[in-house]
Design a protein around this motif. Structure first.
Motif, PDB file in Angstrom:
ATOM      1  N   CYS A   1      -3.341 -10.230  -0.036  1.00 49.20           N
ATOM      2  CA  CYS A   1      -4.265 -10.655  -1.093  1.00 49.20           C
ATOM      3  C   CYS A   1      -4.930  -9.491  -1.820  1.00 49.20           C
ATOM      4  O   CYS A   1      -4.976  -9.457  -3.055  1.00 49.20           O
ATOM      5  N   SER A   2      -5.446  -8.523  -1.079  1.00 44.27           N
ATOM      6  CA  SER A   2      -6.187  -7.432  -1.711  1.00 44.27           C
ATOM      7  C   SER A   2      -5.283  -6.445  -2.441  1.00 44.27           C
ATOM      8  O   SER A   2      -5.618  -5.972  -3.531  1.00 44.27           O
ATOM      9  N   SER A   3      -4.125  -6.130  -1.860  1.00 41.27           N
ATOM     10  CA  SER A   3      -3.220  -5.201  -2.549  1.00 41.27           C
ATOM     11  C   SER A   3      -2.615  -5.856  -3.795  1.00 41.27           C
ATOM     12  O   SER A   3      -2.305  -5.178  -4.776  1.00 41.27           O
ATOM     13  N   PHE A   4      -2.478  -7.183  -3.778  1.00 38.21           N
ATOM     14  CA  PHE A   4      -1.973  -7.914  -4.950  1.00 38.21           C
ATOM     15  C   PHE A   4      -2.971  -7.817  -6.105  1.00 38.21           C
ATOM     16  O   PHE A   4      -2.607  -7.529  -7.253  1.00 38.21           O
ATOM     17  N   VAL A   5      -4.249  -8.029  -5.802  1.00 35.84           N
ATOM     18  CA  VAL A   5      -5.289  -7.908  -6.823  1.00 35.84           C
ATOM     19  C   VAL A   5      -5.337  -6.480  -7.353  1.00 35.84           C
ATOM     20  O   VAL A   5      -5.455  -6.246  -8.564  1.00 35.84           O
ATOM     21  N   HIS A   6      -5.240  -5.508  -6.464  1.00 39.43           N
ATOM     22  CA  HIS A   6      -5.246  -4.094  -6.866  1.00 39.43           C
ATOM     23  C   HIS A   6      -4.081  -3.811  -7.806  1.00 39.43           C
ATOM     24  O   HIS A   6      -4.246  -3.160  -8.849  1.00 39.43           O
ATOM     25  N   TRP A   7      -2.884  -4.294  -7.459  1.00 37.96           N
ATOM     26  CA  TRP A   7      -1.689  -4.069  -8.279  1.00 37.96           C
ATOM     27  C   TRP A   7      -1.823  -4.737  -9.639  1.00 37.96           C
ATOM     28  O   TRP A   7      -1.483  -4.137 -10.677  1.00 37.96           O
ATOM     29  N   MET A   8      -2.317  -5.965  -9.671  1.00 35.91           N
ATOM     30  CA  MET A   8      -2.463  -6.676 -10.945  1.00 35.91           C
ATOM     31  C   MET A   8      -3.342  -5.887 -11.904  1.00 35.91           C
ATOM     32  O   MET A   8      -2.986  -5.673 -13.067  1.00 35.91           O
TER      33      MET A   8
ATOM     34  N   ARG B   1       0.810  -1.222   0.000  1.00 36.70           N
ATOM     35  CA  ARG B   1       0.000   0.000   0.000  1.00 36.70           C
ATOM     36  C   ARG B   1       0.841   1.269   0.000  1.00 36.70           C
ATOM     37  O   ARG B   1       0.335   2.352   0.254  1.00 36.70           O
ATOM     38  N   ASN B   2       2.125   1.102  -0.223  1.00 36.97           N
ATOM     39  CA  ASN B   2       3.009   2.250  -0.392  1.00 36.97           C
ATOM     40  C   ASN B   2       4.018   1.905  -1.489  1.00 36.97           C
ATOM     41  O   ASN B   2       4.175   0.736  -1.851  1.00 36.97           O
ATOM     42  N   GLN B   3       4.696   2.904  -2.005  1.00 37.34           N
ATOM     43  CA  GLN B   3       5.559   2.695  -3.164  1.00 37.34           C
ATOM     44  C   GLN B   3       6.732   1.774  -2.849  1.00 37.34           C
ATOM     45  O   GLN B   3       7.182   1.008  -3.719  1.00 37.34           O
ATOM     46  N   PHE B   4       7.217   1.832  -1.612  1.00 31.68           N
ATOM     47  CA  PHE B   4       8.338   0.964  -1.243  1.00 31.68           C
ATOM     48  C   PHE B   4       7.949  -0.501  -1.381  1.00 31.68           C
ATOM     49  O   PHE B   4       8.667  -1.304  -1.982  1.00 31.68           O
ATOM     50  N   ASP B   5       6.778  -0.879  -0.814  1.00 31.96           N
ATOM     51  CA  ASP B   5       6.313  -2.259  -0.916  1.00 31.96           C
ATOM     52  C   ASP B   5       6.003  -2.646  -2.355  1.00 31.96           C
ATOM     53  O   ASP B   5       6.304  -3.764  -2.792  1.00 31.96           O
ATOM     54  N   ILE B   6       5.390  -1.737  -3.086  1.00 33.70           N
ATOM     55  CA  ILE B   6       5.035  -2.026  -4.477  1.00 33.70           C
ATOM     56  C   ILE B   6       6.286  -2.269  -5.311  1.00 33.70           C
ATOM     57  O   ILE B   6       6.341  -3.208  -6.115  1.00 33.70           O
ATOM     58  N   ASN B   7       7.317  -1.454  -5.100  1.00 31.92           N
ATOM     59  CA  ASN B   7       8.569  -1.608  -5.858  1.00 31.92           C
ATOM     60  C   ASN B   7       9.222  -2.957  -5.609  1.00 31.92           C
ATOM     61  O   ASN B   7       9.833  -3.533  -6.506  1.00 31.92           O
TER      62      ASN B   7
ATOM     63  N   ALA C   1      -4.025  -2.784 -11.834  1.00 38.21           N
ATOM     64  CA  ALA C   1      -3.373  -1.518 -12.189  1.00 38.21           C
ATOM     65  C   ALA C   1      -2.457  -1.724 -13.399  1.00 38.21           C
ATOM     66  O   ALA C   1      -2.324  -0.831 -14.255  1.00 38.21           O
ATOM     67  N   GLN C   2      -1.845  -2.915 -13.490  1.00 36.54           N
ATOM     68  CA  GLN C   2      -0.990  -3.222 -14.643  1.00 36.54           C
ATOM     69  C   GLN C   2      -1.826  -3.358 -15.918  1.00 36.54           C
ATOM     70  O   GLN C   2      -1.308  -3.230 -17.029  1.00 36.54           O
ATOM     71  N   GLY C   3      -3.113  -3.645 -15.738  1.00 36.77           N
ATOM     72  CA  GLY C   3      -4.014  -3.721 -16.882  1.00 36.77           C
ATOM     73  C   GLY C   3      -4.726  -2.415 -17.160  1.00 36.77           C
ATOM     74  O   GLY C   3      -5.622  -2.349 -18.005  1.00 36.77           O
ATOM     75  N   GLY C   4      -4.356  -1.353 -16.425  1.00 38.94           N
ATOM     76  CA  GLY C   4      -4.939  -0.042 -16.645  1.00 38.94           C
ATOM     77  C   GLY C   4      -6.257   0.186 -15.943  1.00 38.94           C
ATOM     78  O   GLY C   4      -6.991   1.119 -16.266  1.00 38.94           O
ATOM     79  N   VAL C   5      -6.567  -0.660 -14.945  1.00 40.40           N
ATOM     80  CA  VAL C   5      -7.829  -0.544 -14.218  1.00 40.40           C
ATOM     81  C   VAL C   5      -7.557  -0.115 -12.789  1.00 40.40           C
ATOM     82  O   VAL C   5      -6.764  -0.753 -12.076  1.00 40.40           O
ATOM     83  N   ASN C   6      -8.213   0.952 -12.365  1.00 42.66           N
ATOM     84  CA  ASN C   6      -8.039   1.466 -11.007  1.00 42.66           C
ATOM     85  C   ASN C   6      -9.121   0.887 -10.099  1.00 42.66           C
ATOM     86  O   ASN C   6     -10.309   1.162 -10.286  1.00 42.66           O
ATOM     87  N   LEU C   7      -8.721   0.107  -9.124  1.00 40.06           N
ATOM     88  CA  LEU C   7      -9.677  -0.496  -8.189  1.00 40.06           C
ATOM     89  C   LEU C   7      -9.776   0.296  -6.884  1.00 40.06           C
ATOM     90  O   LEU C   7     -10.051  -0.271  -5.833  1.00 40.06           O
ATOM     91  N   GLY C   8      -9.560   1.599  -6.962  1.00 39.21           N
ATOM     92  CA  GLY C   8      -9.683   2.438  -5.777  1.00 39.21           C
ATOM     93  C   GLY C   8      -8.350   2.888  -5.231  1.00 39.21           C
ATOM     94  O   GLY C   8      -7.289   2.562  -5.768  1.00 39.21           O
TER      95      GLY C   8
END
Length: 379
Positions: A283-290, A271-277, A292-299
């Motif tokens: 589980c939920s942040s992984f789905v959100h990130w995936m 949920r922050n750039q350090f973790d994302i990098n 996002a790679q497809g161009g879809v913002n889940l909030g």
């Protein structure tokens, strides 16, 4: 000294006193403001932590008598152990499902032949000797294996002397770490003292085993054995989901599959750039990130949780789910886990046991936790 000099000195002295009073006043005001700022910061941090970990509010209670066993619990928990869990739980004012869950995770309900771990944990619920006898014992340090004789391990006077949690539950005059009744009561004793008696199960479970994945797994089994909220769904009638999904979903899935076996689970992470990098998610942040790679913002990423994801898109009947749909599971709570459906009964998820992984929805665990909640976020 002249009168003028005395008056001048008095004037200077009074002026300094006023300045000192002013400085003290300002100092006190500043201190109060600093303290208030710290308190507010702590409150905000704790609030944010509550969002990130997606935990229920803990409501202290001493009455857990209304917890009934679920159908899944009846199928998994040996019936002869349930009265023991309930008696120990009643004495120490905690849910019996907490004891059943720990017994299940530690030794598969005492079905493991060698109930002694590599680090020295012993018995049906895997106590470290120093926790059993007490960390005041002169040999105790490190992980808590100690160098404690067999006679001291079960001696009630020694346990009392060193502040241990071992209990003589069966009344034979000793606290036997290998005896099921003694060990279950001792686990209840330790958990209660660590916060469970006040309703702080997360704190108590973490004290029992200092690992976030362990906390989540125990809570999952507590919910499964006690509530029975998850209902088995007939997978035979489900759409196999063959073929490709929407373009955005395919991009999301492709990105996620690249992390299989490479991204350990991080509860509250992503949920922050350090973790994302560093690709560190739950589980939920992984789905959100995936997605996002497809161009879809889940909030908003900083506050994404399963409760927010389950409100997105449109509800889909489980029998009609397709590749790219979000699938939810009743783990430690209703809709407590989420993944992306791949088709052919498989889904991609980040779970506490294996990290990013492709799992079968039809295996015993996930089937027992899936109640048919599916959301379609892209068409």
């Amino acid at each position: 000294m002249s009168t003028f000099q005395v008056k001048a000195l008095n004037t200077l002295y009074n002026y300094k006193k006023k300045k000192i009073k002013i400085y003290i006043g300002l100092g006190i005001s500043a201190a109060v403001l600093i303290i208030l700022g710290i308190v507010m910061a702590i409150i905000l941090v704790m609030g944010a932590f509550g969002v990130l970990t997606n935990q229920k509010e803990l409501v202290p209670t001493s009455d857990y008598s209304d917890i009934n066993i679920s159908e899944i619990g009846e199928n998994q928990i040996p019936a002869e152990y349930i009265p023991l869990y309930k008696k120990a739980a009643e004495k120490y004012k905690l849910p019996w499902t907490l004891l059943a869950s720990i017994h299940r995770i530690e030794t598969r309900f005492s079905s493991i032949k060698k109930m002694e771990s590599n680090v020295g944990a012993q018995g049906p619920v895997q106590f470290m000797p120093c926790t059993w006898v007490g960390w005041g014992h002169p040999s105790c340090s490190g992980l808590g294996k100690g160098n404690i004789s067999k006679s001291q391990m079960s001696d009630l006077k020694t346990i009392k002397k060193y502040g241990g949690y071992g209990v003589d539950a069966n009344g034979d005059g000793k606290a036997d770490i290998w005896n099921l009744e003694d060990s279950i009561y001792s686990a209840a004793n330790y958990l209660a003292a660590s916060g469970a008696a006040k309703g702080d199960f997360q704190k108590a479970i973490f004290a029992y085993n200092n690992a976030d994945w362990y906390v989540q797994e125990v809570i999952q089994y507590m919910d499964l054995y006690g509530s029975g909220k998850a209902e088995e769904v007939n997978f035979g009638n489900m759409n196999p989901g063959k073929g490709k999904g929407p373009e955005a979903a395919e991009k999301a899935i492709k990105a996620g599959l690249e992390l299989v076996g490479k991204s350990p689970y991080n509860w509250g992470g992503g949920r922050n750039q350090f973790d994302i990098n560093r690709r560190s998610f739950d589980c939920s942040s992984f789905v959100h990130w995936m997605y996002a790679q497809g161009g879809v913002n889940l909030g908003e990423v900083s506050s994404v949780v399963t409760d927010s994801l389950v409100k997105l898109g449109k509800k889909v009947d489980a029998k009609d789910m397709k590749r790219g749909d979000l699938v939810f599971f009743d783990t430690y709570k209703t809709n407590g886990h989420v993944g992306i459906y791949l088709g052919d009964g498989k889904f991609l998820n980040d779970n506490s046991s294996h990290g990013v992984k492709v799992d079968e929805m039809n295996n015993t665990y996930w089937r027992g936790h899936f109640s048919g909640v599916v959301r379609r976020v892209v068409n």
